[in-house]
Motif scaffolding. Structure first.
Motif, short mmCIF file in Angstrom:
data_model
loop_
_atom_site.label_atom_id
_atom_site.label_comp_id
_atom_site.label_asym_id
_atom_site.label_seq_id
_atom_site.Cartn_x
_atom_site.Cartn_y
_atom_site.Cartn_z
N GLN A 138 0.83 -1.20 0.00
CA GLN A 138 0.00 0.00 0.00
C GLN A 138 0.87 1.25 0.00
OE1 GLN A 138 -3.53 0.43 2.35
NE2 GLN A 138 -3.73 -1.78 2.71
N GLY A 139 1.99 1.20 0.71
CA GLY A 139 2.89 2.35 0.74
C GLY A 139 3.48 2.65 -0.63
N LEU A 141 2.09 1.92 -3.50
CA LEU A 141 1.00 2.46 -4.32
C LEU A 141 0.71 3.92 -3.95
CD1 LEU A 141 -1.46 -0.59 -4.21
CD2 LEU A 141 -0.15 0.20 -6.19
N SER A 142 0.65 4.19 -2.66
CA SER A 142 0.34 5.55 -2.21
C SER A 142 1.40 6.54 -2.68
CB SER A 142 0.25 5.57 -0.67
OG SER A 142 0.02 6.87 -0.20
N ASN A 143 2.66 6.17 -2.52
CA ASN A 143 3.74 7.06 -2.96
C ASN A 143 3.74 7.23 -4.48
OD1 ASN A 143 4.68 7.47 -0.34
ND2 ASN A 143 6.09 5.73 -0.42
N ILE A 145 1.08 7.14 -6.41
CA ILE A 145 -0.03 8.04 -6.75
C ILE A 145 0.36 9.49 -6.48
CG2 ILE A 145 -2.37 8.73 -6.09
CD1 ILE A 145 -2.90 5.72 -5.53
N LYS A 146 1.00 9.73 -5.34
CA LYS A 146 1.42 11.09 -4.98
C LYS A 146 2.44 11.63 -5.98
CE LYS A 146 0.65 10.51 -0.01
NZ LYS A 146 1.31 10.32 1.32
N GLU A 152 -5.18 7.21 -9.73
CA GLU A 152 -5.90 7.21 -8.45
C GLU A 152 -6.68 5.89 -8.37
OE1 GLU A 152 -6.02 9.26 -5.92
OE2 GLU A 152 -4.82 10.93 -6.69
N ASP A 154 -8.22 2.57 -5.63
CA ASP A 154 -8.55 2.16 -4.28
C ASP A 154 -7.33 1.40 -3.76
OD1 ASP A 154 -9.36 0.60 -2.05
OD2 ASP A 154 -11.45 0.66 -2.71
N ILE A 155 -6.56 2.02 -2.89
CA ILE A 155 -5.26 1.46 -2.49
C ILE A 155 -5.40 0.11 -1.80
CG2 ILE A 155 -3.22 1.81 -1.04
CD1 ILE A 155 -3.38 4.78 -1.75
N SER A 159 -3.97 -3.25 -3.56
CA SER A 159 -2.91 -4.00 -2.88
C SER A 159 -3.29 -5.46 -2.74
CB SER A 159 -2.64 -3.40 -1.50
OG SER A 159 -1.69 -4.17 -0.80
#
Length: 208
Positions: A138-139, A141-143, A145-146, A152, A154-155, A159
């Motif tokens: 998830q980390g 993916l989140s990074n 996206i940022k 964008e 659904d993380i 995952s």
């Protein structure tokens, strides 16, 4: 002069020595053949004394299994901390995950036997490992996206989908099967090529 050990530090030291002895026996004679009596004998203590620190053999198994999965996680964390792009980080993370599990299958065959059982029975230590790996994915993916590298999405759901997609390369029993099959079809490089091809397909779907 050194500081005197407290009863707690003494207890932790004894527990560590019990786990070390058990892990050594697992490697030499196997997980299923190792008994609490043999662990006690290796340490020159009574079975009753072992049970003072670990109520069951299963509780010793959990600690050894945790050691194994933490080693795998440490290898994967090194990828997260790299300066690679988000796409590279995701591919390399899954590749390192596979390699870590593969090394355990090949180099620690007798300990691997225990890990397979732990996964099949979904021991608490495996549940916690799965949760930590999920947090790592998830980390990434989140990074991504940022950074604008990933869409964008659904993380949590993405995952989970990723981990399911790559299960053939991370699930210990399936990795063992892949290694056996690869012996007759191109070797381990073929497995890694298959993994990277899957990663490329996944990345085409989530890349911005």
């Amino acid at each position: 002069m050194g500081r005197k050990k407290t009863p707690l530090s003494d207890s932790l030291a004894v527990k560590a020595s019990i786990v070390d002895a058990a892990e050594a026996l697992f490697r030499s004679v196997g997980y299923s053949k190792t008994t609490v009596g043999e662990i006690a004998k290796a340490l020159g203590m009574s079975q009753a004394n072992v049970y003072r620190y670990f109520p069951t053999k299963a509780s010793i198994n959990e600690v050894i299994c945790e050691r194994v999965v933490l080693r795998i996680e440490d290898r994967c964390k090194s990828i997260i901390d790299s300066t690679s792009s988000a796409q590279q980080r995701l591919s390399l993370f899954m590749l390192e995950y596979f390699r870590a599990v593969k090394d355990n299958v090949i180099k620690e065959q007798r300990v691997h036997e225990m890990v397979v059982k732990a996964v099949e029975q979904y021991w608490t230590v495996i549940q916690e490992h799965v949760n930590r790996m999920d947090i790592m994915v998830q980390g990434i993916l989140s990074n991504g996206i940022k950074a604008g590298a990933f869409k964008e999405v659904d993380i949590p759901a993405t995952s989970l989908a990723l981990q399911n997609a790559f299960s053939a390369f991370t699930y210990p029993a399936l990795v063992e099967r892949q290694i056996a099959d690869a012996a007759n079809s191109g070797g381990e490089k073929r497995i890694e090529a298959d993994l990277l091809n899957l990663a490329a397909i996944v990345l085409r779907g989530i890349s911005a």
